[in-house]
Design a protein around this motif. Structure first.
Motif, PDB file in Angstrom:
ATOM      1  N   LYS A 242      13.993  -9.689  24.621  1.00  0.00           N
ATOM      2  CA  LYS A 242      13.886  -9.904  23.172  1.00  0.00           C
ATOM      3  C   LYS A 242      15.202  -9.542  22.501  1.00  0.00           C
ATOM      4  O   LYS A 242      15.815  -8.528  22.832  1.00  0.00           O
ATOM      5  CB  LYS A 242      12.802  -8.992  22.593  1.00  0.00           C
ATOM      6  CG  LYS A 242      11.400  -9.434  22.853  1.00  0.00           C
ATOM      7  CD  LYS A 242      10.488  -8.348  22.335  1.00  0.00           C
ATOM      8  CE  LYS A 242       9.234  -8.896  21.744  1.00  0.00           C
ATOM      9  NZ  LYS A 242       8.464  -7.820  21.094  1.00  0.00           N
ATOM     10  N   GLU A 244      15.217  -9.652  18.956  1.00  0.00           N
ATOM     11  CA  GLU A 244      14.798  -9.026  17.708  1.00  0.00           C
ATOM     12  C   GLU A 244      14.640  -7.527  17.938  1.00  0.00           C
ATOM     13  O   GLU A 244      13.940  -7.098  18.841  1.00  0.00           O
ATOM     14  CB  GLU A 244      13.467  -9.604  17.214  1.00  0.00           C
ATOM     15  CG  GLU A 244      13.519 -11.076  16.879  1.00  0.00           C
ATOM     16  CD  GLU A 244      13.400 -11.987  18.097  1.00  0.00           C
ATOM     17  OE1 GLU A 244      13.133 -11.456  19.200  1.00  0.00           O
ATOM     18  OE2 GLU A 244      13.598 -13.196  17.947  1.00  0.00           O
ATOM     19  N   THR A 250      22.241  -6.896  17.416  1.00  0.00           N
ATOM     20  CA  THR A 250      22.475  -6.682  15.987  1.00  0.00           C
ATOM     21  C   THR A 250      23.949  -6.398  15.735  1.00  0.00           C
ATOM     22  O   THR A 250      24.555  -6.934  14.797  1.00  0.00           O
ATOM     23  CB  THR A 250      21.621  -5.515  15.468  1.00  0.00           C
ATOM     24  OG1 THR A 250      20.240  -5.770  15.730  1.00  0.00           O
ATOM     25  CG2 THR A 250      21.827  -5.324  13.967  1.00  0.00           C
ATOM     26  N   LYS A 266      22.386 -14.817  23.261  1.00  0.00           N
ATOM     27  CA  LYS A 266      20.989 -14.590  22.877  1.00  0.00           C
ATOM     28  C   LYS A 266      20.053 -15.519  23.648  1.00  0.00           C
ATOM     29  O   LYS A 266      19.005 -15.097  24.170  1.00  0.00           O
ATOM     30  CB  LYS A 266      20.811 -14.815  21.368  1.00  0.00           C
ATOM     31  CG  LYS A 266      21.391 -13.729  20.490  1.00  0.00           C
ATOM     32  CD  LYS A 266      21.106 -14.066  19.032  1.00  0.00           C
ATOM     33  CE  LYS A 266      21.636 -13.012  18.101  1.00  0.00           C
ATOM     34  NZ  LYS A 266      21.353 -13.325  16.679  1.00  0.00           N
TER      35      LYS A 266
END
Length: 339
Positions: A242, A244, A250, A266
């Motif tokens: 993941k 997120e 980030t 990603k």
């Protein structure tokens, strides 16, 4: 160095509490923006040492020892004292006097309702041991903003209640005067997302040790990146992961210069086959390259503390004249300009 002269450009006030060196969260949230803003606006940056004491009066060295650190950080990222005035809050007595006048126009209940103050009180665990100076922080901030007649204040959305309270004070002063004495200010919201702490558990903080300082050494950067939270269920390289809530991605979004490359990383991570060690290595290389010149410039500035003090002194002298003019106007509203 020469300081800017008065112009008809809109006035911006921004600043930082001198409670520690600045970090990547400051860079994303405000410093990079300030470098751009100084080209278009009359910008003043206030090193808020007095406000730093509102929760550090028992350890004032934490504030005094970091004043020049903060100034060095400003210069190292590209803030130019020929375009931006850098000044020291404690050297501007008009701000403290304005705070006193404004305090008589604000109730305790109004201060306690300020959501920004409420959140800070809770996070610091003050309860009833709350310092009065900390509770009245919004009044002091209003004095800073109005003291420079700032029309724009760069803030994050969590600081909007502070500007709302500033404008309430402005309206009260203008109402008492029966004319426009002070200007209301507008927020200049940063488009950058708030950068999470390296541990992913709390807000990035100078004191909690969960931030990467602008002057961090290569070893400190490496250690911080290696400790970053990723995806706890991404146990094997071949497992889909993941992005997120994955702190590494980030930070890559915030700092890597090649956006398309980050998007490809990603996609690879999400379908599996890309390990956390590899993504952390990419991030570390990115941060090392970005922070190396800032660290070196910062060290150069701190090697000549006399130059930093002189810069701060001259910026404070320019600012003292501005804030004294506003103070005289406000004292006139209360009929206190007897001589």
């Amino acid at each position: 160095m020469e300081f800017q002269t008065a112009t008809c450009k809109p006035t911006i006030l921004t600043g930082d509490r001198a409670t520690g060196p600045l970090h990547l969260g400051h860079y994303v949230g405000s410093l990079a923006q300030r470098v751009d803003l100084q080209q278009k606006y009359e910008q003043t940056i206030l090193v808020a040492d007095m406000q730093g004491l509102t929760d550090n009066a028992h350890n004032s060295k934490k504030v005094s020892s970091n004043i020049l650190n903060v100034v060095a950080d400003y210069l190292a990222v590209g803030i130019d004292p020929e375009k931006t005035t850098i000044c020291l809050q404690s050297q501007l007595p008009a701000l403290a006097e304005l705070t006193m006048y404004y305090a008589n126009l604000v109730t305790i209940s109004r201060l306690e309702r300020n959501p920004t103050v409420k959140a800070e009180i809770q996070s610091k665990g003050f309860e009833r041991s709350l310092p009065a100076g900390f509770l009245t922080y919004p009044i002091s901030q209003a004095a800073d903003i109005t003291g420079f007649n700032a029309s724009l204040v760069p803030v994050g959305d969590d600081q909007l209640p502070m500007l709302e309270q500033t404008n309430e004070i402005v309206r009260k002063i203008n109402s008492l005067a029966g004319r426009s004495v002070l200007n209301e200010c507008s927020p200049l919201l940063s488009k950058a997302p708030r950068l999470p702490s390296t541990d992913g558990k709390s807000k990035m903080s100078k004191s909690l040790g969960n931030a990467i300082n602008l002057g961090a050494s290569e070893k400190e950067i490496s250690k911080a990146v290696k400790s970053m939270y990723t995806d706890e269920n991404h146990l094997k390289v071949e497992d889909p992961g993941k992005v997120e809530g994955n702190i590494v991605f980030t930070y890559l979004d915030a700092f890597h210069p090649d956006h398309e490359y980050v998007q490809s990383l990603k996609a690879h991570y999400q379908r599996g086959g890309l390990g956390d060690g590899t993504t952390k290595k990419i991030l570390e290389e990115c941060l090392q390259e970005m922070l190396r010149p800032i660290r070196l410039k910062r060290m150069e500035y701190l090697d000549d503390k006399a130059q930093l003090i002189d810069l701060l002194k001259r910026g404070s002298e320019v600012s003292r004249e501005k804030t004294n003019r506003v103070l005289r106007e406000v004292k006139g509203v209360f009929g206190l300009n007897i001589f």
